[in-house]
Design an enzyme around this catalytic site. Sequence first.
Site, PDB file in Angstrom:
ATOM      1  N   HIS B  81       0.597  -7.306   7.206  1.00 17.14           N
ATOM      2  CA  HIS B  81      -0.427  -7.420   6.162  1.00 17.14           C
ATOM      3  C   HIS B  81       0.161  -7.395   4.759  1.00 17.14           C
ATOM      4  O   HIS B  81      -0.571  -7.258   3.790  1.00 17.14           O
ATOM      5  CB  HIS B  81      -1.461  -6.302   6.300  1.00 17.14           C
ATOM      6  CG  HIS B  81      -2.299  -6.448   7.525  1.00 17.14           C
ATOM      7  ND1 HIS B  81      -3.172  -5.500   7.947  1.00 17.14           N
ATOM      8  CD2 HIS B  81      -2.375  -7.442   8.426  1.00 17.14           C
ATOM      9  CE1 HIS B  81      -3.755  -5.906   9.054  1.00 17.14           C
ATOM     10  NE2 HIS B  81      -3.280  -7.080   9.370  1.00 17.14           N
ATOM     11  N   ILE B  88      -0.764  -7.057  -0.951  1.00 15.31           N
ATOM     12  CA  ILE B  88      -1.164  -6.296   0.228  1.00 15.31           C
ATOM     13  C   ILE B  88      -2.568  -6.707   0.636  1.00 15.31           C
ATOM     14  O   ILE B  88      -3.474  -6.728  -0.195  1.00 15.31           O
ATOM     15  CB  ILE B  88      -1.161  -4.781  -0.081  1.00 15.31           C
ATOM     16  CG1 ILE B  88       0.178  -4.365  -0.670  1.00 15.31           C
ATOM     17  CG2 ILE B  88      -1.472  -3.974   1.162  1.00 15.31           C
ATOM     18  CD1 ILE B  88       0.121  -3.058  -1.407  1.00 15.31           C
ATOM     19  N   CYS B  89      -2.727  -7.041   1.909  1.00 12.11           N
ATOM     20  CA  CYS B  89      -4.051  -7.400   2.419  1.00 12.11           C
ATOM     21  C   CYS B  89      -4.714  -6.132   2.938  1.00 12.11           C
ATOM     22  O   CYS B  89      -4.522  -5.750   4.093  1.00 12.11           O
ATOM     23  CB  CYS B  89      -3.920  -8.452   3.528  1.00 12.11           C
ATOM     24  SG  CYS B  89      -5.494  -9.009   4.160  1.00 12.11           S
ATOM     25  N   LEU B  90      -5.454  -5.455   2.060  1.00 14.41           N
ATOM     26  CA  LEU B  90      -6.100  -4.199   2.432  1.00 14.41           C
ATOM     27  C   LEU B  90      -7.454  -4.174   1.731  1.00 14.41           C
ATOM     28  O   LEU B  90      -7.524  -4.247   0.504  1.00 14.41           O
ATOM     29  CB  LEU B  90      -5.219  -3.024   1.988  1.00 14.41           C
ATOM     30  CG  LEU B  90      -5.699  -1.619   2.315  1.00 14.41           C
ATOM     31  CD1 LEU B  90      -5.752  -1.419   3.822  1.00 14.41           C
ATOM     32  CD2 LEU B  90      -4.790  -0.576   1.706  1.00 14.41           C
TER      33      LEU B  90
END
Lengths: 427, 149
Positions: B81, B88-90
């Site tokens: 991620h 950041i893929c959050l």
Amino acid sequence: MPQNLYPPSVLATVAALPPVPARPYPKMASSTQPPLRLSTTLNNNNNNANSHSTMTPPTASSAESLAVAAAPVAWEDSTGDEKRCWICFLEEGEEPAPPITTNYQQQQQQQQQQSQRTATSPPPPIWVRPCKCKNSLKYAHETCLLRWITEKQGPLTPDVRCPACGHTYVLAESRDVLLSALTLVDKTVAAVVPYVTLAGVSLAFYIVSTTYGAYAVMTMCGPDVGERVLSENNWGWRTWVGLPMIPISLICSRLTAADAALPLLPFLVLGNDHIRLSFPPSPALTVCILPWARLAYNAVWDKLAPLVDRFFTRKARKQGLEGGMSGGAEQVEDPPVEDGEEEYPLARRDGQRLVLGSLFLPAASQLMGTLLGTLPYLRHRLPSDAFHRNVLGGALLVLCKDMSTAVYRAHRKRQRRTRRVLDYRGD
Amino acid sequence: MSNIFTKRLTKELRDLQANPPAGIVVDKADDDLKSWKVVIRGAEGTLYDGETFKLQFKFSNNYPLESPEVIFLDNIPIHPHIYSNGHICLSILYDQWSPALTISSVCLSIQSMLSSAVKKERPPDNAMYILTAKKSPKATTWAFHDDKV
């Protein structure tokens, strides 16, 4: 009053205090309802919500700030007795608050000052408990929460939920007739704007097309006949429909997709009254014949084009052999590949060329017709009126254009076949 | 507004320096508090055990109503991620942000995201993403489809 917010000792203090007069509502111009407030489950009495200065007894504040100073509380473990705004993280008493006095009379004076909104000291923050959350997420400043709600609220998402418990915040806000009416107007305008824009653009397109149509008629028929065709006597619905169709038909005439529609269009637009069989054909009849002539010409040209192409390719090849084009190449062989099997980059066919080329056709036809009219040999053999001369000129122009394209294509092919890569001879 | 911004960030900084969570250290916070560098350490017994990574936090004046811009700097962890440009893929960093979240809780979330990785690899669309992505990850429209990691 949300009494369960306070420890028993504080409640006792509050109970011991004499009752405090509630502040009156601030006057609102056009509404009798209370101003914008978050209605909370605990505090649905508007009196209390508005007279908020009474909710924070001085003893409670000072006691709490002392306790906080003595032992900082880790908020995740807190019991929920202390108030901390989950948005700005400020605790009760940390916000810029009015000076705290212990003397009751002084306090009353202070409250009177506040009720008059003397604005020297900011009003104390209003605490709300808008959702099911507990502990550190229980309380928030009303101003902070309203900002968060404004941040999250969109035109498509009028409801805002608590990010933790998912409870939809319940908002109370003033409503009045004028605001509702203006909102309705606003929404109506927003809904109508795209259609009006579309209508405006269409109208502009229609006007431009009609003007172009009139220009094309004047160009092709010459001033005298043109004036007559466009005169007020002849101006009817057929003119309104027909003139804007001229540029569209011209552009469509370059596309094979319009093959089915174009031959019928003039009959529909001109109607029976104008079409008489005669020789030389009348302008109306000519317009009806032209699409059929176009179809016939295209069919013939499709058969003829490969022959023309081959003819010019051979001719060009011979010229190339004789003219000694082979500077670097030792010999130019007859390529084994048959014509038409290879892909050659040819004259670009793009939208701009297509549109411009078709829209310039009337002007170019007129130019060609005038040229034909000035040639001494042809002058007496051609029909005398401008329209027929121009139509002939246009037809000749199309033929010339197709021929030159074919020659160009053939020479490009020929050039491509003579292409060689030269060896590097530096050392 | 900026009053809330300063007070809240001062508070968070003081709290982080007084009781830092395990493996999270504030490396540097600018005087105006707008940009922070935080070092996080991979948790023990995970793929990133012993590794340290530097996170950059950038706050707009609208913090905490608006989420901070969080990216990895320098040594970017290899994780399904985390893109190689540090993005950041959050979800909590973008549309699931809540003012109740803190720098500390964001760091803990990222640490736990690292811990739950089963294989060190870049996101499948990494090459495409880093070509097209803007400088700030907040300019990206994120699609969150993995709830496990």
